[in-house]
Enzyme design. Structure first.
Site: not given
Lengths: 251, 193
Positions: A11, A130
């Site tokens: 990330d 997601d």
């Protein structure tokens, strides 16, 4: 024989790796280029770079990082986060990315999937989904998992495949961060629903979770971040265990 | 030694150029015919859809040039497939260098094949220093059948050509530029042919 893939995810915010990383002999824990190189040398099968910058400046920085990673690593990598147009994809591919992943932008305008796969080929378009289990239903979420949609995971996955995605990256928000294992039941159902490869994400805590995600969850690849970053588990050790369990891996 | 990567508008060729850069070789990206003809080594890449890639080759007149090249040429992925007679993708006539057809994977397996698969029955100087059953990285929905020009096999539900060779022409289905140290070995071998 085709192997199952192990994919570390970095990330990145404003050019720096966000989650803490704890490799031995680590010179710069925040440098994504250095980390990507480390993972490639340690036997990762692919790497995902996820840009979580919210600013234009951060996005510009990402371009340089992708270019730098492409110069230094000799395995494939995917770039995701904030990609919403043909121009965005062109830019990342021209910087040397192998695949790109889209998420919220595909939900906002599903035709984007068709346009990108026609222009660049399905093989480089990964759609990330997601989803969270609410009651008995898996509900797709958008904008970094903050907003629930009215899409069902399995219906959306089918649509994404039909529109030309080459691969799915499914993150179970229900499992993410729990370190209690992947969402194997939903993953196995997803594998029956679509005929494109599935990358499982969310829930990795111990080695056995990876055995389960391939055997029970029927996943083609497993993605994880913190379990690798914090040095709890090396990729080589993990692959040795998988091999002992008769799961094909590249060692 | 002058290395050229044919740039005919398909995406994702930067990674091949960068792989050679890691090996200390400067590769030139070009679609210029005389630059291609005068190169010592030529990479014919390809990512995307076959019929549109073939149209782009034709619009640059490269379809007539490539089959007549005499120096070592390495086709990668779609590049290799376009060097074959025919591909089912978009029902496209190829360059006809390799006498073989390219077919779509049966949907009993997940398509595209994405990831690291083994190659075996290696029969070429291209594979010096590369062992049987080495892993290479591939992403593809179509495959060239096995044929007399096959110099490496792979299996994904069905056996297929992982690499082809005829005269000065070589083709690999996998991506050596993304296949770690052994892929780089193959690129080095190509430069030494």
């Amino acid at each position: 024989m085709l192997t199952k893939r192990i994919i570390p995810c970095l990330d990145i915010k404003n050019g720096r790796t966000v989650k803490g990383v704890n490799f031995i002999d680590l010179k710069d824990a925040g440098d994504p280029v250095f980390l990507a190189k480390q993972y490639a040398d340690m036997g990762a099968d692919e790497i995902v770079l996820l840009d979580i910058s919210a600013t234009l400046e951060g996005r510009k920085t990402m371009r340089n990082i992708v270019l730098n990673v492409a110069e230094h690593i000799n395995i494939p990598f995917t770039v995701g986060g904030g990609i919403s147009s043909i121009d965005d994809v062109s830019e990342m591919l021209n910087c040397g990315a192998d695949k790109i992943s889209i998420n919220s932008s595909a939900i906002k305008r599903p035709d984007l999937i068709n346009e990108l796969s026609q222009k660049f080929g399905s093989q480089c378009i990964t759609v990330a989904i997601d989803a969270k289990k609410i009651g008995s239903e898996w509900v797709v979420h958008t904008t970094g998992g903050t907003i629930a949609t009215n899409l069902n995971l399995f219906n959306w996955a089918k649509e994404v495949e039909q529109r030309g995605a080459g691969e799915l990256l499914f993150t179970s928000m229900t499992n993410d961060g729990t370190k209690s294992g992947f969402a194997n039941e939903a993953l196995a159902k997803l594998s029956k629903t679509v005929n494109i490869p599935i990358i499982a994400s969310g829930g990795a805590g111990i080695k056995k979770h990876f055995v389960d995600v391939f055997k029970k969850g029927k996943a083609d690849a497993a993605l994880a971040a913190s379990i690798f970053h914090y040095g709890n588990l090396t990729i080589v050790d993990l692959k040795r265990i998988l091999k002992q369990q008769n799961i094909q891996v590249r060692l | 030694m002058k290395l050229v990567i044919i740039d005919y508008g398909t995406g994702n060729i930067k990674s091949i150029q960068l792989a050679f850069k890691r090996l200390g070789v400067d590769a030139i990206l070009t679609s210029n015919i005389s630059a291609i003809q005068s190169a010592d080594r030529i990479i014919f890449p390809g990512v995307g859809e076959a019929s549109s890639a073939m149209r782009m080759l034709k619009s640059k007149k490269l379809d007539c040039i490539i089959p007549n090249l005499t120096q070592p040429v390495l086709g990668i992925c779609l590049g290799m497939q376009l060097m074959c007679n025919y591909t089912e993708e978009g029902e496209t006539e190829g360059l006809g260098i390799f006498d073989v057809k390219v077919r779509h994977f049966n949907k009993v397996v997940k398509v595209p094949q994405i990831g690291w698969n083994t190659i075996n029955n290696l029969k070429s100087e291209l594979f010096v220093g590369i062992n049987e059953n080495e892993y290479m990285y591939s992403v593809h929905s179509y495959y060239a059948e096995n044929c007399k020009e096959t110099i490496a096999n792979s299996v994904y539900h069905i056996g297929f050509s992982a690499a082809l060779h005829k005269n000065n022409f070589y083709g690999v289905q996998f991506h050596p530029e993304k296949s770690s140290a052994k892929g780089e070995q193959l690129l080095k071998n190509f430069m030494k042919l």
